[in-house]
Design a protein around this motif. Sequence first.
Motif, short mmCIF file in Angstrom:
data_model
loop_
_atom_site.label_atom_id
_atom_site.label_comp_id
_atom_site.label_asym_id
_atom_site.label_seq_id
_atom_site.Cartn_x
_atom_site.Cartn_y
_atom_site.Cartn_z
N ASP A 1 46.54 -35.92 -19.92
CA ASP A 1 47.33 -34.82 -19.37
C ASP A 1 46.48 -33.58 -19.14
O ASP A 1 46.63 -32.88 -18.13
N ALA A 2 45.55 -33.30 -20.09
CA ALA A 2 44.69 -32.13 -19.96
C ALA A 2 43.78 -32.25 -18.74
O ALA A 2 43.57 -31.27 -18.00
N LEU A 3 43.26 -33.43 -18.51
CA LEU A 3 42.38 -33.65 -17.36
C LEU A 3 43.15 -33.56 -16.05
O LEU A 3 42.66 -32.97 -15.07
N GLU A 4 44.34 -34.13 -16.01
CA GLU A 4 45.14 -34.07 -14.78
C GLU A 4 45.55 -32.64 -14.47
O GLU A 4 45.58 -32.23 -13.31
N ASN A 5 45.88 -31.87 -15.51
CA ASN A 5 46.23 -30.47 -15.29
C ASN A 5 45.04 -29.68 -14.73
O ASN A 5 45.19 -28.86 -13.82
N CYS A 6 43.86 -29.95 -15.29
CA CYS A 6 42.65 -29.28 -14.80
C CYS A 6 42.37 -29.67 -13.35
O CYS A 6 42.02 -28.81 -12.52
N LYS A 7 42.56 -30.92 -13.01
CA LYS A 7 42.34 -31.36 -11.64
C LYS A 7 43.28 -30.65 -10.67
O LYS A 7 42.89 -30.27 -9.56
N LYS A 8 44.54 -30.46 -11.10
CA LYS A 8 45.51 -29.75 -10.26
C LYS A 8 45.01 -28.35 -9.93
O LYS A 8 45.08 -27.91 -8.77
N TRP A 9 44.49 -27.65 -10.93
CA TRP A 9 44.04 -26.29 -10.71
C TRP A 9 42.69 -26.26 -9.98
O TRP A 9 42.40 -25.31 -9.24
N LEU A 10 41.87 -27.29 -10.15
CA LEU A 10 40.63 -27.36 -9.37
C LEU A 10 40.94 -27.50 -7.89
O LEU A 10 40.24 -26.94 -7.04
N ARG A 11 42.00 -28.22 -7.58
CA ARG A 11 42.40 -28.34 -6.18
C ARG A 11 42.88 -26.99 -5.63
O ARG A 11 42.64 -26.66 -4.47
N ALA A 12 43.54 -26.22 -6.49
CA ALA A 12 43.94 -24.87 -6.07
C ALA A 12 42.70 -24.00 -5.83
O ALA A 12 42.65 -23.24 -4.86
N ALA A 13 41.70 -24.13 -6.71
CA ALA A 13 40.46 -23.39 -6.53
C ALA A 13 39.79 -23.75 -5.21
O ALA A 13 39.28 -22.89 -4.49
N GLN A 14 39.81 -25.04 -4.88
CA GLN A 14 39.25 -25.48 -3.61
C GLN A 14 40.00 -24.85 -2.44
O GLN A 14 39.39 -24.36 -1.48
N PHE A 15 41.33 -24.83 -2.52
CA PHE A 15 42.15 -24.26 -1.45
C PHE A 15 41.80 -22.80 -1.24
O PHE A 15 41.71 -22.33 -0.10
N PHE A 16 41.57 -22.08 -2.34
CA PHE A 16 41.23 -20.66 -2.26
C PHE A 16 39.81 -20.43 -1.76
O PHE A 16 39.45 -19.32 -1.39
N GLY A 17 38.98 -21.45 -1.80
CA GLY A 17 37.58 -21.27 -1.45
C GLY A 17 36.77 -20.63 -2.56
O GLY A 17 35.69 -20.07 -2.33
N ALA A 18 37.29 -20.71 -3.81
CA ALA A 18 36.56 -20.15 -4.95
C ALA A 18 35.31 -20.99 -5.21
O ALA A 18 35.41 -22.22 -5.31
N PRO A 19 34.15 -20.37 -5.33
CA PRO A 19 32.93 -21.15 -5.55
C PRO A 19 32.82 -21.73 -6.94
O PRO A 19 32.15 -22.75 -7.15
N VAL A 20 33.49 -21.08 -7.92
CA VAL A 20 33.35 -21.45 -9.33
C VAL A 20 34.73 -21.52 -9.97
O VAL A 20 35.59 -20.68 -9.71
N ALA A 21 34.92 -22.53 -10.83
CA ALA A 21 36.12 -22.61 -11.66
C ALA A 21 35.69 -22.50 -13.11
O ALA A 21 34.87 -23.28 -13.59
N ARG A 22 36.25 -21.52 -13.83
CA ARG A 22 35.93 -21.31 -15.23
C ARG A 22 36.72 -22.27 -16.11
O ARG A 22 37.93 -22.37 -16.01
N LEU A 23 36.02 -22.97 -17.03
CA LEU A 23 36.64 -23.89 -17.98
C LEU A 23 36.24 -23.51 -19.39
O LEU A 23 35.22 -22.87 -19.62
N PHE A 24 37.04 -23.95 -20.37
CA PHE A 24 36.70 -23.84 -21.78
C PHE A 24 36.43 -25.23 -22.35
O PHE A 24 37.03 -26.21 -21.91
N ALA A 25 35.58 -25.29 -23.36
CA ALA A 25 35.37 -26.55 -24.07
C ALA A 25 36.54 -26.85 -25.00
O ALA A 25 36.93 -28.00 -25.18
N GLY A 26 37.10 -25.80 -25.60
CA GLY A 26 38.18 -25.99 -26.56
C GLY A 26 37.70 -25.81 -27.99
O GLY A 26 36.61 -25.29 -28.23
N SER A 27 38.51 -26.26 -28.93
CA SER A 27 38.22 -26.08 -30.35
C SER A 27 38.38 -27.40 -31.09
O SER A 27 39.14 -28.27 -30.65
N PRO A 28 37.69 -27.57 -32.21
CA PRO A 28 37.89 -28.78 -33.03
C PRO A 28 39.17 -28.66 -33.83
O PRO A 28 39.69 -27.55 -34.05
#
Length: 271
Positions: free
Chosen positions: A83-110
């Motif tokens: 689910d986390a990966l699919e959600n990130c993919k959804k927003w990466l597609r939005a970033a592509q639509f906007f023409g954003a050169p970079v998408a900021r991600l977090f690694a997360g926490s243990p």
Amino acid sequence: MKLCCLTLSYRRTFQAGKMDIWSFIEECRRLDLDGVDLHHDALASTDEPYLRKVKRTCLDRGLSIACFSISTSFGIAKDRQTDALENCKKWLRAAQFFGAPVARLFAGSPANESDREAAFQRSVECLRAMAEYGESLGVVAALQNHNHGALCRTGEEVLRYVKEVNHPNFSHVLDTGQFAGSPGASGPVPPELKDTDFYKSIEQTAPLATHVRCKLYKVETGRETSLDYDRIFGIIRSVHYNGWISLVYEGQEDDRVAIEKGAKFLRPFLA
């Protein structure tokens, strides 16, 4: 270098219902910024007509979409990653639509300290997958250093991620205030990081940065007093960085008042 502002800088104003994406864009134009740094929380929809309107509004105001920010947590257990990966993919597609050169991600926490190494390995796999997916869209996946309890707290940990992810479409968003040792970094400070030199972490990672976030915490006087920005910009300039500087405010003063002062404070450093 050019100056933009992250939507989360106005978090309290958004939450109070006194700002939306449209008034944020207008505020950035009023402040004479060069661009916007959009976090997905500021968007009301991923429908194409809505995204098209956001993109056109920025264009009409002469503002570039410098970065698209996605809050991810890839240290979670494997059975929760789909689910986390699919959600990130959804927003990466939005970033592509906007023409954003970079998408900021977090690694997360243990889950806990004993889980740290396993969580690191799980997050590496996810970040590599997102770098590969981002490559197919023409969007760079960029890891931001985060707070004391997270997986990416120091310059050494950023360097390790870059080495282990090992993908040409993977890069780094340098947050000046979120390395362990910074007076602004959130979360409890573990004993082994208590005296960490966060300026050294900035020095270690500045050559890798494709986007820089300048945290502001205390600008009541018109200058940031928590972080030494003369020193920080000296580091940034020493590696010939020529990208975006994103203003990120996390102080207690009124958002609009503080960010206007912050923009005036940061602008001369970019000259």
